[in-house]
Each structure stands twice: as C-alpha cells, then as structure tokens.
Design a protein around this motif. Structure first.
Motif, mmCIF file in Angstrom:
data_model
loop_
_atom_site.group_PDB
_atom_site.id
_atom_site.type_symbol
_atom_site.label_atom_id
_atom_site.label_comp_id
_atom_site.label_asym_id
_atom_site.label_seq_id
_atom_site.Cartn_x
_atom_site.Cartn_y
_atom_site.Cartn_z
ATOM 1 N N LEU A 111 8.511 10.964 8.968
ATOM 2 C CA LEU A 111 9.687 10.089 8.877
ATOM 3 C C LEU A 111 10.946 10.890 8.571
ATOM 4 O O LEU A 111 12.027 10.541 9.030
ATOM 5 C CB LEU A 111 9.488 9.013 7.815
ATOM 6 C CG LEU A 111 8.553 7.873 8.169
ATOM 7 C CD1 LEU A 111 8.482 6.885 7.007
ATOM 8 C CD2 LEU A 111 8.980 7.166 9.435
ATOM 9 N N ARG A 112 10.790 11.936 7.788
ATOM 10 C CA ARG A 112 11.948 12.771 7.456
ATOM 11 C C ARG A 112 12.459 13.503 8.688
ATOM 12 O O ARG A 112 13.656 13.604 8.918
ATOM 13 C CB ARG A 112 11.567 13.781 6.364
ATOM 14 C CG ARG A 112 12.738 14.581 5.817
ATOM 15 C CD ARG A 112 12.329 15.478 4.670
ATOM 16 N NE ARG A 112 11.257 16.397 4.999
ATOM 17 C CZ ARG A 112 11.413 17.531 5.684
ATOM 18 N NH1 ARG A 112 12.592 17.876 6.122
ATOM 19 N NH2 ARG A 112 10.392 18.320 5.934
ATOM 20 N N VAL A 113 11.548 13.968 9.549
ATOM 21 C CA VAL A 113 11.916 14.728 10.737
ATOM 22 C C VAL A 113 12.408 13.808 11.858
ATOM 23 O O VAL A 113 13.471 14.016 12.423
ATOM 24 C CB VAL A 113 10.714 15.581 11.220
ATOM 25 C CG1 VAL A 113 11.029 16.276 12.519
ATOM 26 C CG2 VAL A 113 10.315 16.584 10.154
ATOM 27 N N ILE A 131 -0.131 16.320 12.191
ATOM 28 C CA ILE A 131 0.868 17.388 12.237
ATOM 29 C C ILE A 131 1.009 18.070 10.881
ATOM 30 O O ILE A 131 0.949 19.288 10.774
ATOM 31 C CB ILE A 131 2.229 16.830 12.687
ATOM 32 C CG1 ILE A 131 2.111 16.256 14.095
ATOM 33 C CG2 ILE A 131 3.328 17.895 12.608
ATOM 34 C CD1 ILE A 131 3.290 15.431 14.528
ATOM 35 N N HIS A 132 1.189 17.270 9.820
ATOM 36 C CA HIS A 132 1.475 17.822 8.494
ATOM 37 C C HIS A 132 0.246 17.931 7.592
ATOM 38 O O HIS A 132 0.344 18.449 6.481
ATOM 39 C CB HIS A 132 2.546 16.970 7.807
ATOM 40 C CG HIS A 132 3.830 16.981 8.552
ATOM 41 N ND1 HIS A 132 4.238 15.917 9.331
ATOM 42 C CD2 HIS A 132 4.783 17.931 8.666
ATOM 43 C CE1 HIS A 132 5.404 16.208 9.878
ATOM 44 N NE2 HIS A 132 5.742 17.429 9.503
ATOM 45 N N LEU A 167 14.613 13.465 -0.031
ATOM 46 C CA LEU A 167 16.064 13.541 0.021
ATOM 47 C C LEU A 167 16.690 14.244 -1.179
ATOM 48 O O LEU A 167 17.871 14.512 -1.175
ATOM 49 C CB LEU A 167 16.666 12.122 0.132
ATOM 50 C CG LEU A 167 16.328 11.373 1.407
ATOM 51 C CD1 LEU A 167 16.924 9.990 1.350
ATOM 52 C CD2 LEU A 167 16.836 12.103 2.617
ATOM 53 N N GLY A 168 15.903 14.483 -2.195
ATOM 54 C CA GLY A 168 16.431 15.149 -3.375
ATOM 55 C C GLY A 168 17.366 14.271 -4.193
ATOM 56 O O GLY A 168 18.234 14.764 -4.872
ATOM 57 N N LYS A 169 17.183 12.947 -4.142
ATOM 58 C CA LYS A 169 18.038 12.033 -4.890
ATOM 59 C C LYS A 169 17.181 10.993 -5.572
ATOM 60 O O LYS A 169 16.071 10.709 -5.170
ATOM 61 C CB LYS A 169 19.015 11.328 -3.945
ATOM 62 C CG LYS A 169 19.944 12.280 -3.242
ATOM 63 C CD LYS A 169 20.832 11.531 -2.291
ATOM 64 C CE LYS A 169 21.733 12.520 -1.553
ATOM 65 N NZ LYS A 169 22.561 11.881 -0.563
ATOM 66 N N HIS A 184 11.899 6.382 2.462
ATOM 67 C CA HIS A 184 13.210 6.821 2.024
ATOM 68 C C HIS A 184 14.281 6.115 2.827
ATOM 69 O O HIS A 184 14.027 5.570 3.880
ATOM 70 C CB HIS A 184 13.339 8.337 2.149
ATOM 71 C CG HIS A 184 13.397 8.800 3.575
ATOM 72 N ND1 HIS A 184 12.266 8.965 4.344
ATOM 73 C CD2 HIS A 184 14.437 9.105 4.378
ATOM 74 C CE1 HIS A 184 12.615 9.370 5.548
ATOM 75 N NE2 HIS A 184 13.920 9.446 5.614
ATOM 76 N N GLU A 185 15.481 6.146 2.313
ATOM 77 C CA GLU A 185 16.608 5.565 3.027
ATOM 78 C C GLU A 185 17.219 6.639 3.908
ATOM 79 O O GLU A 185 17.414 7.765 3.487
ATOM 80 C CB GLU A 185 17.629 5.063 2.017
ATOM 81 C CG GLU A 185 18.832 4.425 2.653
ATOM 82 C CD GLU A 185 19.774 3.862 1.632
ATOM 83 O OE1 GLU A 185 19.415 3.757 0.458
ATOM 84 O OE2 GLU A 185 20.903 3.547 2.034
#
Length: 189
Positions: A111-113, A131-132, A167-169, A184-185
C-alpha cells in the motif's frame, strides 16, 4: 460519468477499484456501491467470484472502462476456468470459505508503494505478501477493528489513524502511537 476516472492497476480487486474511484471523486464508497446496484438492503453483491448475471454495464459507463476490463478485476477468471463457476454448488463454497467476504487484508508495504488493493489478497489461503514476505494484516492496530472492504479510503481505516511505521507520523485524532497500524492515510499531493 465520474469526473475523475482512475485506471485499474494490474492485479487490483474490483472492490478496491470501486473504493479508489469513490476516493478520487470524493464520494462515500457505500453511496457508489448502492448507485451501481452492488449493495442492496445492506448486503453487497458478490464481487469476488461473481456469477454470470453480474451486470457491469452501469459501472462501465460511469468509469469509462469496458465491462471485460472490470470483470478481469474479479477472481472469476484468474483462479479457475469459467465453467467451474457455472454451477452454484461449486461457486458458493469457494466464495464462502475460500475468500475474504466481510473483511479485507492488506500488505502495508504494498500500500505504501502502490496504493491499491490486490485481488490475490481476497483469497483466505493467501496470508503472506509474495513480494515483501510479510503477513497480510486484517485489523487496524490503532482501533483493533477489522479492515472494512467498503471503507472510504483505500489506504486508511475508518478510525482515520495513520501508520507511524509507514509515514513516520502519529495519528492526528488521538496523538496515540500507531506504530503497527495496517492502514495509513495517503499524504496530500
């Protein structure tokens, strides 16, 4: 016709594509499912392994994509030959016990990619991202709720928590630690 008509990703699920279309046009996904006739009386039409009566004409007109393109986003042709699903006695058990009907699982790294939901994740037997090599997640670690397949945002749980891991938040709504959140958003453009 929708104002914004995203193209389906390779291996994207039909449910995920509808959610992405609603997100791109700032629509409630449940409204879009109802408008397309895919939700009736709080029950959703089988979009994972649909029967031949599934009419995607209205969705085709709305998205500008051919019905064959939309049908290719289901598991109908990708797992077995079509003739296996002609019989309700074989289609129903596979749909009921072999797919994730009321929940959705995701690979947070995928989802991040590329923020879209892959149709292979709809199968109950698939528990690891190919994949991961990580476990697919089916719950938001912030609120503990199952990931709703009909949520309004493809990369966000309905609780609006964001993933610190991706996202580091921290989450805006509670300032809590969301280090292991599955959804994540999407950051603003």
């Amino acid at each position: 016709m929708l104002l914004l008509r995203p193209n389906p990703f390779h291996e994207e699920s039909l449910r995920g594509f509808i959610v992405r279309c609603s997100e791109a046009n700032n629509l409630d996904s449940n409204f879009l499912f109802r408008f397309l006739g895919l939700q009736k009386y709080n029950k959703f039409v089988n979009l994972l392994i649909p029967d031949k009566s599934l009419d995607l004409t209205q969705m085709s007109e709305l998205t500008g994509k051919a019905p064959q393109t939309l049908k290719a986003l289901t598991l109908y042709n990708q797992l077995f030959e079509e003739r296996l699903f002609e019989n309700e006695f074989t289609r129903f058990p596979i749909w009921r016990y072999g797919t994730c009907i009321q929940r959705q699982r995701v690979c947070p790294e995928c989802l991040r990619v590329d923020p879209h939901h892959k149709n292979i994740w709809e199968l109950s037997l698939v528990t690891v991202c190919s994949i991961h090599k990580c476990m697919l997640l089916d719950r938001c670690d912030s609120c503990g709720q199952r990931i709703n397949p009909y949520r309004d945002r493809i990369c966000r749980c309905k609780c609006t928590h964001r993933s610190k891991r991706m996202l580091g938040k921290d989450c805006r709504s509670c300032n809590g630690n969301t280090a292991n959140t599955a959804i994540h958003e999407t950051p603003p453009l």
